[in-house]
Write an enzyme that holds these catalytic residues in place. Structure first.
Site, PDB file in Angstrom:
ATOM      1  N   GLU A  11       0.880  -1.176   0.000  1.00 12.69           N
ATOM      2  CA  GLU A  11       0.000   0.000   0.000  1.00 12.69           C
ATOM      3  C   GLU A  11       0.911   1.217   0.000  1.00 12.69           C
ATOM      4  O   GLU A  11       1.561   1.511   0.996  1.00 12.69           O
ATOM      5  CB  GLU A  11      -0.884  -0.005   1.233  1.00 12.69           C
ATOM      6  N   CYS A  30      -1.905   9.368   2.919  1.00 13.54           N
ATOM      7  CA  CYS A  30      -1.694   8.760   1.611  1.00 13.54           C
ATOM      8  C   CYS A  30      -2.750   9.250   0.638  1.00 13.54           C
ATOM      9  O   CYS A  30      -2.502   9.357  -0.554  1.00 13.54           O
ATOM     10  CB  CYS A  30      -1.715   7.250   1.704  1.00 13.54           C
TER      11      CYS A  30
END
Ligand code: NAD
Length: 457
Positions: free
Chosen positions: A229, A263
């Site tokens: 990720e 993110c």
């Protein structure tokens, strides 16, 4: 044993020293986890769920001190630390509610004496190498479903969120998860690299593209389950029929929340030329209202930059944008220390020749680019090696759908941004990663589906 020093990024002070792992202790812990995993998997799911329920209760009981610890080691404003911990409770509730269904054995065929079944068996021993920006969220997105599914977990928190990582371990152990089933590994990237060399069945990573690529190379030939990720350069398009004030308020928060260190922070904004100037004015006004200051203060919105080297990345993007003709509206220069500080920084008149619009900023800085219409917006949104999230602001649902449907991103937002739901899969296209967490698929990710072909004699 060597020590890992922990510093407060808001003032540079050393706040703790903790014993760090080395290659030998990582190997010993991996062996212990391997030995302990079968008994954990053999326990009824209800017992593993009871442990996670107790863990949740521990988070609730200690929430304020956990928030203070996270704020002190990451520089996250205290209110946002509390928000993360409160948000975590909903994620745990989702996993607890969903896990039985997600990993139950399914009969998918039953005819003429022949049965076919899918069984979800745990992967075994999994490694989790984690990031610091939302250490409870990204840690528990892996740790909680992995444990529920019957895995042992070797957990390497970021060196910038180690105290939080050790709190996760303390609460899991207090809740009844055996010490050898959930095992924290303390240290920098070298400890993460040592973890990769162990006998593990899966590696779940959250962090930068550069480290993710190194990890993929390191484990490449071993065929263990690998999830990465990674970062993003998340775009949003504001259409000409959107309300510029409302979109600006929402997107300023989406770009600057957690000091831009998410993110899924909004990292690029494209605005239709008809409302561009009104949007920029409203956006800058909104951003100027964000108070930067002591992360422990209740009214601070902009906290510290957690990793000092990121200040250089931000400076370089600002210098590059200025040199190429971008217009600076506010910010643009690091603030004096002690500690790592950068003010909210807004540019317009930007283009894709600038690093600011191509490389992840991971800080409170944003470029706003004027576009002529939907076609140009779609082309620019897709002009990225990343593909984590993307959004559109317009009251017109059909228009939003038509735009978003053509954008390469794992999560699509209509009139919202910077949002994660436990009910939905969290994944990225391109260099934003492989695999997913959250949703029912993010529980099944910690299992191996095994096929049973059963013929009655
Ligand atoms: P990072 O890559 O610097 O570090 C992540 C982890 O990897 C740390 O625990 C670190 O110690 C470890 N590590 C470093 N080198 C290693 C090596 N050679 N082998 C094994 N492990 C190693 O990233 P970061 O600064 O902690 O996090 C910021 C990045 O994470 C940003 O790019 C952000 O977008 C991304 N992120 C992504 C998500 C997502 O869900 N997609 C969530 C949060 C953060």
């Amino acid at each position: 044993m060597s020590q890992l020093a922990i510093h407060n990024p808001a003032n540079g002070e050393k706040i703790a020293e903790v014993p760090a792992d080395g290659a030998a202790s990582v190997a010993a812990k991996a062996r212990q986890a391997r030995a302990a995993q079968p008994a954990w998997a053999a326990r009824p799911l209800s017992e593993r769920k009871a442990c996670i329920t107790h863990f949740r209760a521990g988070v609730v009981r200690d929430l304020e001190s956990l928030a203070v610890t996270m704020t002190r080691e990451t520089g996250k404003p205290i209110k946002m630390s509390r928000n993360e911990l409160n948000g975590l409770l909903g994620r745990i509730d989702f996993f607890l509610a969903e896990v039985d269904r997600a990993i139950a054995t399914e009969t998918v065929f039953d005819e003429g004496g022949m049965k076919e079944r899918i069984e979800h068996v745990p992967l075994g021993v999994v490694g989790n190498i984690s990031a610091w920006n939302y250490p409870w969220f990204v840690g528990c997105n892996v740790v909680v479903p992995a444990l529920l599914a019957g895995n042992a977990v070797l957990y390497k928190p970021s060196e910038y969120a180690t105290l939080t990582g050790l709190e996760i371990a303390r609460l899991l152990h207090q809740a009844g998860v055996p010490q050898d089933v959930f095992v924290p590994l303390v240290g920098t990237g070298a400890v993460g690299a040592a973890l990769l060399e162990q006998d593990i069945d899966g590696l779940f990573f959250t962090g930068s593209y550069a480290t993710g690529a190194r990890i993929a190379q390191a484990v490449g030939s071993r065929f263990i389950k690998l999830q990465l990720e990674l970062g993003g350069k998340d775009p949003t398009y504001v259409c000409d029929d959107a309300d510029p004030q409302i979109a600006a308020a929402s997107l300023a928060d989406g770009a600057m929340y957690n000091t831009g260190q998410s993110c899924c922070s909004v990292e690029r904004i494209y605005v239709h030329e008809k409302i561009h100037d009104a949007f920029v004015t409203a956006f800058v006004q909104e951003v100027k209202g964000f108070k930067a200051g002591d992360p422990m203060s209740e009214d601070s919105y902009i906290g510290a930059i957690t990793r000092a080297p990121q200040l250089d990345v931000l400076d370089a993007q600002v210098a590059d944008a200025k040199a190429k003709g971008a217009k600076l509206h506010t910010g643009g220069q690091r603030l004096p220390g002690p500690g790592n500080w950068y003010p909210p920084t807004v540019f317009s008149n930007v283009n894709h020749g600038m690093e600011l619009m191509k490389e992840e900023s991971f800080g409170p800085i944003i470029g706003i680019q004027k576009v002529a219409g939907d076609e140009e917006a779609v082309r620019l949104m897709n002009d990225s090696r990343y593909g984590l999230t993307a959004g559109v602001y317009t009251p017109n649902g059909e228009r939003a759908h038509a735009v978003l449907d053509r954008v390469n991103a794992g999560s699509l937002y209509w009139n919202c941004c910077d949002r994660v739901s436990p009910r939905l899969p969290w994944s990225g296209f391109g260099d934003s990663g492989v695999g997913l967490t959250l949703s029912k698929y993010g529980i099944q990710a910690f299992t191996r589906p095994r096929a049973w072909h059963l013929r009655r004699a």
